[in-house]
Design an enzyme around this catalytic site. Structure first.
Site, PDB file in Angstrom:
ATOM      1  N   CYS A  10       0.865  -1.184   0.000  1.00  0.00           N
ATOM      2  CA  CYS A  10       0.000   0.000   0.000  1.00  0.00           C
ATOM      3  C   CYS A  10       0.900   1.231   0.000  1.00  0.00           C
ATOM      4  CB  CYS A  10      -0.992  -0.011   1.158  1.00  0.00           C
ATOM      5  SG  CYS A  10      -0.265   0.065   2.806  1.00  0.00           S
ATOM      6  N   ASN A  13       2.168   1.529   4.413  1.00  0.00           N
ATOM      7  CA  ASN A  13       2.465   0.272   5.139  1.00  0.00           C
ATOM      8  C   ASN A  13       2.138   0.385   6.630  1.00  0.00           C
ATOM      9  OD1 ASN A  13       5.312  -1.915   5.812  1.00  0.00           O
ATOM     10  ND2 ASN A  13       3.258  -2.508   5.224  1.00  0.00           N
ATOM     11  N   CYS A  15      -1.610   0.929   7.372  1.00  0.00           N
ATOM     12  CA  CYS A  15      -3.060   0.638   7.471  1.00  0.00           C
ATOM     13  C   CYS A  15      -3.441  -0.608   6.666  1.00  0.00           C
ATOM     14  CB  CYS A  15      -3.883   1.833   7.004  1.00  0.00           C
ATOM     15  SG  CYS A  15      -3.661   3.325   8.007  1.00  0.00           S
ATOM     16  N   ARG A  16      -3.492  -0.474   5.343  1.00  0.00           N
ATOM     17  CA  ARG A  16      -4.078  -1.550   4.536  1.00  0.00           C
ATOM     18  C   ARG A  16      -3.180  -2.774   4.378  1.00  0.00           C
ATOM     19  NH1 ARG A  16      -5.193   2.196  -0.436  1.00  0.00           N
ATOM     20  NH2 ARG A  16      -3.279   3.073   0.468  1.00  0.00           N
ATOM     21  N   SER A  17      -1.923  -2.570   3.974  1.00  0.00           N
ATOM     22  CA  SER A  17      -1.093  -3.771   3.720  1.00  0.00           C
ATOM     23  C   SER A  17      -0.748  -4.539   4.990  1.00  0.00           C
ATOM     24  CB  SER A  17       0.147  -3.457   2.871  1.00  0.00           C
ATOM     25  OG  SER A  17       0.998  -2.535   3.479  1.00  0.00           O
ATOM     26  N   ASP A 132      -8.071   3.834   0.825  1.00  0.00           N
ATOM     27  CA  ASP A 132      -7.199   4.280   1.911  1.00  0.00           C
ATOM     28  C   ASP A 132      -8.049   4.809   3.088  1.00  0.00           C
ATOM     29  OD1 ASP A 132      -5.299   5.414   3.497  1.00  0.00           O
ATOM     30  OD2 ASP A 132      -4.341   6.578   1.909  1.00  0.00           O
TER      31      ASP A 132
END
Ligand code: 4NP
Length: 165
Positions: A10, A13, A15-17, A132
């Site tokens: 993401c 690195n 939040c999402r990944s 995001d």
């Protein structure tokens, strides 16, 4: 013994990944495939190197039984294109950033996470991006988890097939 490796990508690195990494680690443990499926994550940006995941991401994940607290932010590096079999991005912006630095021979390794959602998933099949959540409210983190769970179910099936191929 054959192994497959995947790196979730993401922007930050945090939040999402890391959420995708935590969900996938959990699924891989359940499937008893920890020594066959290697998992990591990275950001295309450099703002959060060595930081733990965002508190909101950690909290939302913990509520569902996924632990992210041991993960630390890192930035994508060129060796990652060699090292991993799949680079799985959260959104189109990540894909653009990956393609800009990816050696031509490794381009087929780049995918969107949501490509792996099973066709039978009425809610998420057809969605393209994991949005995001960083500048939004906590419902954004719940949606990230929902999407990661949906896609990682399909991803583990794809990786099982690769292990058997
Ligand atoms: P992520 O979210 O890409 O899901 O980790 C973000 C985290 C931080 C920033 C942007 C996105 N940032 O601009 O610092």
């Amino acid at each position: 013994m054959k192994t497959v490796s995947v790196c979730f990508i993401c922007l930050g690195n945090i939040c999402r990944s890391p959420t995708a990494e935590g969900v996938m680690r959990h699924f891989v443990e359940e499937a008893q495939l920890t020594d066959r499926i290697l998992i990591d994550s990275a950001g295309t940006g450099d703002w959060h190197i060595d930081e733990a995941p965002d508190e909101r991401a950690q909290h939302a994940a913990r509520q569902r039984g996924y632990e992210l607290g041991m993960l630390r932010g890192r930035q994508l590096k060129s060796a990652d294109f060699e090292r991993f079999d799949l680079l799985v991005a959260m959104d189109e912006r990540n894909i653009t950033a990956l393609r800009q630095v990816c050696p031509p021979a490794q381009r087929d390794k780049i995918h969107l996470l949501m490509e792996f959602v099973p066709e039978t998933d009425d809610r998420w099949h057809g969605a393209r991006e994991v949005v995001d959540p960083y500048f939004g409210g906590k419902e954004g983190f719940e949606q990230v988890l929902d999407q990661c769970e949906a896609a990682c179910r399909g991803l583990i099936a794809e990786l099982r097939a690769r292990l058997l191929a």
